[in-house]
Every structure is written in structure tokens, then in C-alpha cells.
Motif scaffolding. Structure first.
Motif, mmCIF file in Angstrom:
data_model
loop_
_atom_site.group_PDB
_atom_site.id
_atom_site.type_symbol
_atom_site.label_atom_id
_atom_site.label_comp_id
_atom_site.label_asym_id
_atom_site.label_seq_id
_atom_site.Cartn_x
_atom_site.Cartn_y
_atom_site.Cartn_z
ATOM 1 N N GLY A 71 27.947 40.023 21.367
ATOM 2 C CA GLY A 71 27.880 40.611 21.028
ATOM 3 C C GLY A 71 29.419 41.820 21.756
ATOM 4 N N GLU A 72 30.194 42.251 20.399
ATOM 5 C CA GLU A 72 31.612 43.105 20.763
ATOM 6 C C GLU A 72 30.936 44.629 20.198
ATOM 7 O OE1 GLU A 72 36.143 44.203 20.103
ATOM 8 O OE2 GLU A 72 35.461 42.237 20.364
ATOM 9 N N LEU A 73 30.767 45.802 21.060
ATOM 10 C CA LEU A 73 30.860 46.903 20.710
ATOM 11 C C LEU A 73 31.856 47.964 20.925
ATOM 12 C CD1 LEU A 73 27.268 47.423 21.366
ATOM 13 C CD2 LEU A 73 28.079 47.018 19.125
ATOM 14 N N SER A 74 32.278 49.114 19.828
ATOM 15 C CA SER A 74 33.393 50.100 20.479
ATOM 16 C C SER A 74 32.292 51.194 19.955
ATOM 17 C CB SER A 74 34.327 49.477 19.822
ATOM 18 O OG SER A 74 34.522 49.691 18.091
ATOM 19 N N HIS A 75 32.841 52.184 20.146
ATOM 20 C CA HIS A 75 33.075 53.745 20.073
ATOM 21 C C HIS A 75 33.901 54.798 20.439
ATOM 22 C CE1 HIS A 75 30.738 57.149 20.239
ATOM 23 N NE2 HIS A 75 30.897 57.538 21.791
ATOM 24 N N THR A 76 33.846 55.854 20.057
ATOM 25 C CA THR A 76 34.910 56.549 19.643
ATOM 26 C C THR A 76 35.087 58.056 20.416
ATOM 27 O OG1 THR A 76 36.285 55.675 17.862
ATOM 28 C CG2 THR A 76 36.961 58.013 19.060
ATOM 29 N N VAL A 77 35.066 57.628 21.825
ATOM 30 C CA VAL A 77 34.410 58.792 22.458
ATOM 31 C C VAL A 77 34.842 60.579 21.749
ATOM 32 C CG1 VAL A 77 34.326 60.223 25.256
ATOM 33 C CG2 VAL A 77 34.059 58.011 24.735
ATOM 34 N N HIS A 78 34.268 61.693 22.069
ATOM 35 C CA HIS A 78 34.544 63.234 21.671
ATOM 36 C C HIS A 78 36.061 63.398 22.539
ATOM 37 C CE1 HIS A 78 34.842 67.614 21.437
ATOM 38 N NE2 HIS A 78 34.000 67.442 20.322
ATOM 39 N N PRO A 79 37.184 64.091 21.796
ATOM 40 C CA PRO A 79 38.192 64.414 22.958
ATOM 41 C C PRO A 79 37.730 65.247 23.985
ATOM 42 C CG PRO A 79 38.275 65.271 21.096
ATOM 43 C CD PRO A 79 36.556 64.294 20.828
ATOM 44 N N ALA A 80 36.928 65.768 23.967
ATOM 45 C CA ALA A 80 36.426 67.278 25.430
ATOM 46 C C ALA A 80 35.859 66.390 26.995
ATOM 47 C CB ALA A 80 35.532 67.740 25.118
ATOM 48 N N ILE A 81 35.603 65.033 26.233
ATOM 49 C CA ILE A 81 35.281 63.591 27.439
ATOM 50 C C ILE A 81 36.219 62.387 27.605
ATOM 51 C CG2 ILE A 81 33.601 62.286 27.361
ATOM 52 C CD1 ILE A 81 32.010 65.253 27.175
ATOM 53 N N SER A 82 36.504 61.869 28.754
ATOM 54 C CA SER A 82 37.443 60.525 29.063
ATOM 55 C C SER A 82 36.545 60.524 29.739
ATOM 56 C CB SER A 82 38.173 61.562 30.417
ATOM 57 O OG SER A 82 37.791 61.647 31.426
ATOM 58 N N VAL A 83 37.298 58.560 29.943
ATOM 59 C CA VAL A 83 36.352 58.031 30.517
ATOM 60 C C VAL A 83 37.281 57.047 30.720
ATOM 61 C CG1 VAL A 83 34.968 55.445 29.894
ATOM 62 C CG2 VAL A 83 34.839 57.728 28.146
ATOM 63 N N ALA A 84 37.189 57.170 32.439
ATOM 64 C CA ALA A 84 37.888 55.867 33.227
ATOM 65 C C ALA A 84 36.861 54.903 34.140
ATOM 66 C CB ALA A 84 38.672 56.644 34.249
ATOM 67 N N MET A 85 37.945 53.989 34.327
ATOM 68 C CA MET A 85 36.659 52.760 35.263
ATOM 69 C C MET A 85 37.858 52.279 36.583
ATOM 70 S SD MET A 85 36.618 49.482 33.696
ATOM 71 C CE MET A 85 34.986 47.719 34.076
ATOM 72 N N GLU A 86 36.731 52.407 37.501
ATOM 73 C CA GLU A 86 37.200 51.489 38.606
ATOM 74 C C GLU A 86 36.396 50.754 39.292
ATOM 75 O OE1 GLU A 86 36.634 55.210 40.659
ATOM 76 O OE2 GLU A 86 38.159 56.302 40.205
ATOM 77 N N GLY A 87 37.953 49.734 39.237
ATOM 78 C CA GLY A 87 36.486 48.121 39.637
ATOM 79 C C GLY A 87 35.525 47.859 38.557
ATOM 80 N N ASN A 88 34.346 47.647 38.864
ATOM 81 C CA ASN A 88 33.542 47.384 37.949
ATOM 82 C C ASN A 88 32.411 48.811 37.803
ATOM 83 O OD1 ASN A 88 32.192 47.498 40.399
ATOM 84 N ND2 ASN A 88 30.517 46.125 39.542
ATOM 85 N N VAL A 89 33.405 49.593 37.840
ATOM 86 C CA VAL A 89 32.493 51.193 37.456
ATOM 87 C C VAL A 89 33.045 51.894 36.902
ATOM 88 C CG1 VAL A 89 31.136 53.091 38.857
ATOM 89 C CG2 VAL A 89 30.808 50.727 39.841
ATOM 90 N N ILE A 90 32.039 52.613 35.607
ATOM 91 C CA ILE A 90 33.346 53.257 34.680
ATOM 92 C C ILE A 90 32.079 54.179 35.165
ATOM 93 C CG2 ILE A 90 32.769 53.572 32.558
ATOM 94 C CD1 ILE A 90 32.160 51.072 31.739
ATOM 95 N N HIS A 91 33.112 55.182 35.181
ATOM 96 C CA HIS A 91 33.285 57.144 34.949
ATOM 97 C C HIS A 91 33.397 58.078 34.130
ATOM 98 C CE1 HIS A 91 32.442 56.888 39.258
ATOM 99 N NE2 HIS A 91 33.323 56.110 39.438
ATOM 100 N N VAL A 92 32.535 58.592 33.647
ATOM 101 C CA VAL A 92 32.782 59.783 32.410
ATOM 102 C C VAL A 92 32.684 60.975 32.872
ATOM 103 C CG1 VAL A 92 31.301 60.539 30.482
ATOM 104 C CG2 VAL A 92 31.313 58.371 30.779
ATOM 105 N N THR A 93 32.888 61.591 32.391
ATOM 106 C CA THR A 93 33.817 62.624 32.792
ATOM 107 C C THR A 93 34.216 64.189 31.758
ATOM 108 O OG1 THR A 93 36.530 62.514 33.679
ATOM 109 C CG2 THR A 93 34.808 62.388 35.084
ATOM 110 N N ARG A 94 34.340 65.585 32.135
ATOM 111 C CA ARG A 94 34.059 66.326 30.861
ATOM 112 C C ARG A 94 35.931 67.229 31.798
ATOM 113 N NH1 ARG A 94 28.824 68.349 32.447
ATOM 114 N NH2 ARG A 94 28.877 70.346 33.441
ATOM 115 N N SER A 95 36.468 68.074 30.576
ATOM 116 C CA SER A 95 37.043 69.227 30.772
ATOM 117 C C SER A 95 36.362 70.482 31.337
ATOM 118 C CB SER A 95 37.630 69.202 29.821
ATOM 119 O OG SER A 95 37.277 69.570 29.014
#
Length: 179
Positions: free
Chosen positions: A31-55
Motif C-alpha cells: 500500500g501507500e502511507l503518508s505522514h507530515t513531519v514536524h517543522p523542527a525535523i527534516s528528512v532527506a534521502m541519499e541513495g536508498n538511505v533516509i536520514h532524519v535530522t533536527r535543527s
């Protein structure tokens, strides 16, 4: 840094991740899922790896939460989640009627629960219920609602319980002591 938040999320083959600002959409075979991340958190994708960072450092708990939510979405669309329930008691049973779960739980009537979108109910036998789906929160909530119809009681253990749950039993009444 948050110990959970700094761990990278590896995206398995067959899963497509789309990051559009604060919106993360994950699509897979289940299936398909979606989510809105909190503004203080950023999500980035490099290749096939997702990194979650905060400010900043004050959002450590939020950092771990958002990383766990994104990781659950990736796991859910590729493998899925399931909860197993057991029905215990004389005359207590469950069966599937089309898309409805029909349970006899000692009441004067049958308890009927329809399948909700995104959830699949499987009843392999009269005493076991398996609830499956890609969304961990929906699977857990629906399993809790099924269990709520007849929670296990502590004297005989009758009712609906999770398969890995242990019911603490009480001794019950004892006869009057003779002198």
C-alpha cells in the motif's frame, strides 16, 4: 543527538519514498502511507538511505519519534504489521463472515466488527484472530478495539487477549476456615 533519531533508515527494494518538504510518502507492495513531519525535523534521502535530522538540541524526543514513524511506514509497506489475538472461554469463538468478524463472547448477541480500510482480518481457527495491515497504528488500534469487546478476566482467564500477553490470575474465594 537522539539515539533512535540518528540511526539511518534503509529502504528495501520495491519501496518508493517521495519527500516533498515536510510530507513523506512511502509506496510499496502492501500500500501507500503518508505522514507530515514536524517543522523542527527534516528528512532527506541519499541513495536508498533516509536520514532524519533536527535543527536544535531541545527536540531530541521529537527527533526519535519522527524517525520511528518514518521507519514504521517503510517497514509497513514492505513487510506489514500483524497482531495475534486469542479467544479463551467455553463457547467463545470467532469466525469470518465475508469482510466482517463475528464473535460469540458469552453475550446474548453476537459481536460483529466490520473490516476497516487498510486492515485485513484472518481467522485461522475459532480461537485465534490475526489482524494485518501496513499501518502500525491502525493495526494496533483495531486489535485493541477487538480485545475491548471482552477483555480477559483474572479468575478464569476468559476473554480476548493478545497472543503474547500474560494474564495475572487471582486465587478467588476460598472456603471458610474451620476451627
Amino acid at each position: 543527538m537522539s539515539r533512535i533519531g540518528r540511526m539511518p533508515i534503509t529502504v528495501p527494494a520495491g519501496v518508493e519514498v517521495k519527500i516533498d518538504g515536510a510530507n513523506v510518502t512511502v509506496k510499496g507492495k502492501l500500500g501507500e502511507l503518508s505522514h507530515t513531519v514536524h517543522p523542527a525535523i527534516s528528512v532527506a534521502m541519499e541513495g536508498n538511505v533516509i536520514h532524519v535530522t533536527r535543527s536544535d538540541d531541545k527536540d531530541a524526543a521529537l527527533h526519535g519519534l519522527e524517525r520511528a514513524l518514518v521507519a514504521n511506514m517503510v517497514h509497513g509497506v514492505s513487510t506489514g504489521f500483524e497482531k495475534k489475538l486469542e479467544v479463551n472461554g467455553v463457547g467463545y469463538r470467532a469466525q469470518k463472515d465475508g469482510t466482517k468478524l463475528v464473535m460469540n463472547l458469552g453475550y446474548s448477541h453476537q459481536v460483529i466488527m466490520p473490516e476497516i480500510p487498510g486492515i485485513k482480518i484472518d481467522v485461522p481457527d475459532a480461537n485465534h484472530i490475526i489482524i494485518k495491515g501496513p499501518d502500525k497504528q491502525k493495526v494496533g488500534q483495531f486489535a485493541a478495539e477487538v480485545r475491548e469487546k471482552r477483555p480477559p478476566e483474572p479468575y478464569k482467564g476468559k476473554g480476548i487477549k493478545y497472543a503474547d500477553e500474560t494474564i495475572l490470575r487471582k486465587e478467588g474465594k476460598t472456603g471458610a476456615k474451620k476451627k
